[in-house]
Each structure stands twice: as C-alpha cells, then as structure tokens.
Design an enzyme around this catalytic site. Structure first.
Site, PDB file in Angstrom:
ATOM      1  N   GLY A 193      46.575  45.069  44.636  1.00 46.41           N
ATOM      2  CA  GLY A 193      47.219  43.546  44.899  1.00 46.41           C
ATOM      3  C   GLY A 193      47.859  42.909  43.593  1.00 46.41           C
ATOM      4  O   GLY A 193      48.465  43.293  42.736  1.00 46.41           O
ATOM      5  N   ARG A 194      47.734  41.293  43.764  1.00 51.32           N
ATOM      6  CA  ARG A 194      48.503  40.550  41.899  1.00 51.32           C
ATOM      7  C   ARG A 194      47.422  41.211  41.061  1.00 51.32           C
ATOM      8  O   ARG A 194      48.529  41.952  40.252  1.00 51.32           O
ATOM      9  CB  ARG A 194      47.927  38.698  42.364  1.00 51.32           C
ATOM     10  CG  ARG A 194      48.859  38.751  43.663  1.00 51.32           C
ATOM     11  CD  ARG A 194      47.922  37.490  43.816  1.00 51.32           C
ATOM     12  NE  ARG A 194      46.921  36.838  45.054  1.00 51.32           N
ATOM     13  CZ  ARG A 194      46.629  36.259  45.646  1.00 51.32           C
ATOM     14  NH1 ARG A 194      47.920  35.536  46.304  1.00 51.32           N
ATOM     15  NH2 ARG A 194      46.108  36.597  46.305  1.00 51.32           N
ATOM     16  N   ILE A 195      46.635  42.010  40.830  1.00 55.14           N
ATOM     17  CA  ILE A 195      46.234  42.268  39.684  1.00 55.14           C
ATOM     18  C   ILE A 195      46.452  42.992  39.575  1.00 55.14           C
ATOM     19  O   ILE A 195      46.790  43.326  38.331  1.00 55.14           O
ATOM     20  CB  ILE A 195      44.428  41.893  39.652  1.00 55.14           C
ATOM     21  CG1 ILE A 195      44.237  40.501  39.095  1.00 55.14           C
ATOM     22  CG2 ILE A 195      43.758  42.381  37.926  1.00 55.14           C
ATOM     23  CD1 ILE A 195      42.958  39.870  39.268  1.00 55.14           C
ATOM     24  N   ARG A 240      44.720  49.032  50.969  1.00 59.91           N
ATOM     25  CA  ARG A 240      45.280  48.628  52.559  1.00 59.91           C
ATOM     26  C   ARG A 240      45.678  48.622  53.230  1.00 59.91           C
ATOM     27  O   ARG A 240      46.509  49.596  54.397  1.00 59.91           O
ATOM     28  CB  ARG A 240      44.548  47.384  53.211  1.00 59.91           C
ATOM     29  CG  ARG A 240      42.903  47.257  53.023  1.00 59.91           C
ATOM     30  CD  ARG A 240      42.562  45.562  53.491  1.00 59.91           C
ATOM     31  NE  ARG A 240      42.793  45.187  52.856  1.00 59.91           N
ATOM     32  CZ  ARG A 240      42.622  44.407  52.263  1.00 59.91           C
ATOM     33  NH1 ARG A 240      41.678  43.356  52.788  1.00 59.91           N
ATOM     34  NH2 ARG A 240      43.116  42.615  51.531  1.00 59.91           N
ATOM     35  N   ARG A 256      34.670  44.594  41.105  1.00 55.23           N
ATOM     36  CA  ARG A 256      33.189  44.640  41.398  1.00 55.23           C
ATOM     37  C   ARG A 256      31.933  45.756  41.791  1.00 55.23           C
ATOM     38  O   ARG A 256      32.144  46.612  41.709  1.00 55.23           O
ATOM     39  CB  ARG A 256      32.430  44.107  42.979  1.00 55.23           C
ATOM     40  CG  ARG A 256      33.200  42.107  42.670  1.00 55.23           C
ATOM     41  CD  ARG A 256      32.582  41.293  42.120  1.00 55.23           C
ATOM     42  NE  ARG A 256      32.932  39.973  42.392  1.00 55.23           N
ATOM     43  CZ  ARG A 256      34.422  39.715  41.242  1.00 55.23           C
ATOM     44  NH1 ARG A 256      34.830  40.365  40.601  1.00 55.23           N
ATOM     45  NH2 ARG A 256      34.345  37.903  41.829  1.00 55.23           N
ATOM     46  N   GLU A 311      24.495  42.366  38.211  1.00 60.33           N
ATOM     47  CA  GLU A 311      24.141  41.409  36.791  1.00 60.33           C
ATOM     48  C   GLU A 311      24.041  40.137  36.631  1.00 60.33           C
ATOM     49  O   GLU A 311      23.820  39.636  37.230  1.00 60.33           O
ATOM     50  CB  GLU A 311      26.167  40.843  37.077  1.00 60.33           C
ATOM     51  CG  GLU A 311      26.870  42.208  36.706  1.00 60.33           C
ATOM     52  CD  GLU A 311      28.348  41.757  36.998  1.00 60.33           C
ATOM     53  OE1 GLU A 311      28.998  40.311  37.985  1.00 60.33           O
ATOM     54  OE2 GLU A 311      29.336  42.975  37.021  1.00 60.33           O
ATOM     55  N   HIS A 369      31.744  41.574  32.686  1.00 57.90           N
ATOM     56  CA  HIS A 369      32.212  40.530  33.097  1.00 57.90           C
ATOM     57  C   HIS A 369      33.541  39.774  32.722  1.00 57.90           C
ATOM     58  O   HIS A 369      33.108  37.965  33.254  1.00 57.90           O
ATOM     59  CB  HIS A 369      31.455  40.665  34.221  1.00 57.90           C
ATOM     60  CG  HIS A 369      31.921  40.076  35.929  1.00 57.90           C
ATOM     61  ND1 HIS A 369      31.736  40.331  37.332  1.00 57.90           N
ATOM     62  CD2 HIS A 369      33.639  39.791  36.444  1.00 57.90           C
ATOM     63  CE1 HIS A 369      32.732  39.959  37.902  1.00 57.90           C
ATOM     64  NE2 HIS A 369      33.249  39.228  37.258  1.00 57.90           N
ATOM     65  N   GLY A 407      36.033  39.792  32.825  1.00 57.34           N
ATOM     66  CA  GLY A 407      37.792  40.001  33.325  1.00 57.34           C
ATOM     67  C   GLY A 407      39.046  38.661  33.056  1.00 57.34           C
ATOM     68  O   GLY A 407      39.470  38.886  32.113  1.00 57.34           O
TER      69      GLY A 407
HETATM   70  C1  DGY Z   1      37.094  37.149  39.582  1.00 59.16           C
HETATM   71  O1  DGY Z   1      38.009  36.314  39.279  1.00 59.16           O
HETATM   72  O2  DGY Z   1      36.926  37.533  40.904  1.00 59.16           O
HETATM   73  C2  DGY Z   1      36.897  37.962  38.138  1.00 59.16           C
HETATM   74  O3  DGY Z   1      35.957  39.298  38.600  1.00 59.16           O
HETATM   75  C3  DGY Z   1      36.596  37.417  37.069  1.00 59.16           C
HETATM   76  O4  DGY Z   1      36.938  37.724  35.841  1.00 59.16           O
END
Ligand code: DGY
Length: 326
Positions: A157-159, A179, A239, A268, A287, A289
C-alpha cells in the site's frame, strides 16, 4: 441545544485540537501513556457524539451499543483493526483513520528497523555504552549488507511503496506481494509482483506492512519461517497478530532465520520478559512507526478535523466507511 460532546482517550497536545474545540465540548483522558480504563471509556462513550481513539482502545459492539449519540469514531492511526467497523457502519457511525500524513514517517522507521537489525546497531551501541569496546576487531559486530540485496514487501500500500522507494536508493531488488497489483510501484520503483511463497523464499529482508484483517491474521507461521533463507531478516511494522509469535521464537531459536526487527507485538505493551527479547538478533521497538513530532501532530490535527467535519454535517477527509455518509 448545547455543543456536541467529544471524548479523547489519551492526553494529546492541546494545540492540535483547536478545530475540534470550535465545534464541540471536548474532554480528554489526562494521561499520555496510561490508557483510559474500560469502564471510563464506556461511560464517556455513552454521552459522546464523537470519540478520538487510540489503536490500543477496543471499540467494539458493547461500546457502540451503549453509545446512542455516537456519530464518529476517529482513530489516531492508519490501522483500524481495534474498531468493529461493520457494527459502526450498521449503526451509521463514521469511522476515520489517518492515512497519508504518516506514510513517509512510518516508512522511515521501517527502513531504520531493517538497517538496525541488519547492521546490529542497537547491539553495537549497547556494546560501547556497556564499556565492552576494548579493541578493534576484523569481524567485530559484523552484520549483513543491505545494498544489492532482495527486499520482499508484504503489503504494497502507501507505506509499502514508500519503503520500496527507500530500497531503490540501496540498489535493492524489490519483490512484493499484495491483495492486488500495484502497477505504479511496478512502473516507478521497479517492484516485481510475486506469490507469497516466492517472496518468502527469495527475499533477504521480508518486510510485513499488511494491515491486520481476518485474512492476514497469523499469516507468518512456522511453515513460513522455514521457507525463508536461513540468513533472512524478518521485519514487522504492521500489527503483531499477523505473526505466530511462538513460531517466530522457534525460528530464531533453531536459526531458521537470521534475525527480526519488530515494532509491533500481538499483545502490547510487552514486558522485558517477553520470549522474543532474549535473542541478540532481535531489535524490538514499542510501536513507534509513525512517532515523529511532526507526524503525530499532523495525525492529531487530522483526527480533530475529521471529527469536527462529521459533527458539522460534512464529509471527513479520511474515512474507512464512506458509505455511511452516502
Ligand atoms: C498506525 O498508524 O497504524 C501505525 O501502526 C502507528 O505507528
């Protein structure tokens, strides 16, 4: 009639919620790191027209059944697996997330985690800080190269595409599985679409960025780890529940893979006794990101605008169930 009521489930910077305060009466759980207790969340939801939630809040049917005025739930994350979107949609509650504003920041962190794991950055820093550095040695803390290796991105996806873009700067071969095909990434970044198994077998770095869904839960099993190269490094920035953590632990124990960089865990936060933390070749993060000051501010502002827009009867900028608004 008074202003609508919005509850924010964590202490967020005051200056990021001005757009919300213009249209609503806003209350906030006062702690930044301690989550709101479930009973308080349920009490607040009962009165709320809008909820500003965190990825650690469970927003389920029980909560929504007890929230007769709720019109919008806006999550401070791009992922929204903590929210029962189907129930929200059935109840005509708009659900919003924060895509786009966090793409580059999350990609930076993902790539940093890959580099830290491959080049043993955390271990090497601890080595110096612990006073263990007495001499230079030819193979002292030798890691593994990143440049010219193969990266396999699960979830383009974007990331995922932003991570692929970073990989081009390292002359990496880019494989991906998703997908659906991402033709833009194929054309612009030279990414090659392959089956999941082929990606797992061929990659030096297996990077998971797939959202957590029924289909991706436990996607990475013992069988997956045994298919990987023995030198492969597994990176997870999506996740924790996409991975069977017991299988990952066994794969590290039995040296089926070369290491892991993990920003996320099934449950978590984890404690210092979590079984995955005993491995030197595991880099573990809490976590983070999307956690840069700029991006977290931008995310809070987007959440605020989204809630304000829905309460004013207009469309939010980013919603995951736009069908609710027709
Ligand atoms: C999100 O935005 O879903 C990321 O996991 C945050 O770090």
């Amino acid at each position: 009639m008074g202003k609508p009521y919005v509850y924010i489930t964590r202490n967020v910077p005051k200056e990021t919620i001005t757009s919300l305060e213009e249209v609503a009466e806003v209350a906030m759980w006062p702690h930044e790191e301690e989550p709101v207790p479930r009973n308080i969340l349920l009490q607040e939801a009962e009165k709320a027209d809008g909820l500003f939630t965190m990825l650690s809040d469970k927003v389920d049917k029980e909560l929504m059944d007890g929230a007769p005025h709720l019109k919008v739930i806006a999550n401070l994350a791009v992922g929204f697996d903590n929210i029962d979107v189907q129930t929200a949609t059935d109840k005509k509650i708009v659900v919003c997330n924060t895509p786009d504003v966090l793409t580059d920041t999350t990609a930076d962190l993902t790539f940093a985690l890959l580099m830290a794991t491959a080049r043993r950055i955390v271990e090497a820093s601890d080595y110096v800080k612990d006073g263990k550095w007495k001499n230079w040695g030819p193979l002292l803390l030798a890691g593994t190269d990143i440049h010219h290796k193969t990266i396999g991105i699960v979830g383009m996806g974007r990331i995922g595409a932003a991570v692929a873009k970073r990989a081009t700067g390292f002359d990496m071969e880019i494989l991906y599985h998703n997908r659906s095909r991402n033709e833009k990434a194929e054309k612009e970044l030279g990414a090659t679409y392959v089956s999941f198994d082929e990606l797992i077998k061929r990659s030096d770095f297996v990077v998971c960025l797939a959202p957590l869904t029924k289909e991706t839960e436990n996607l990475f099993t013992w069988a997956t780890f045994t298919l990987m190269k023995k030198s492969a490094i597994f990176i997870n920035a999506s996740r924790g529940a996409v991975v069977d953590e017991v299988a990952l632990e066994r794969a590290l124990e039995e040296k089926e893979i070369g290491g892991a960089g993990l920003d996320v865990f099934r449950v978590e936060p984890i404690s210092a006794t979590h079984p995955l933390l005993r491995f030197k070749n595991v880099v573990a993060l809490p976590h983070i990101g999307s956690s840069s000051m700029e991006t977290r501010y931008a995310m809070c502002e987007l959440v605020s605008r989204n809630i304000a827009n829905v309460l004013l009867g207009s469309k939010p900028e980013t919603s995951v169930n736009p069908e609710v608004l027709g």
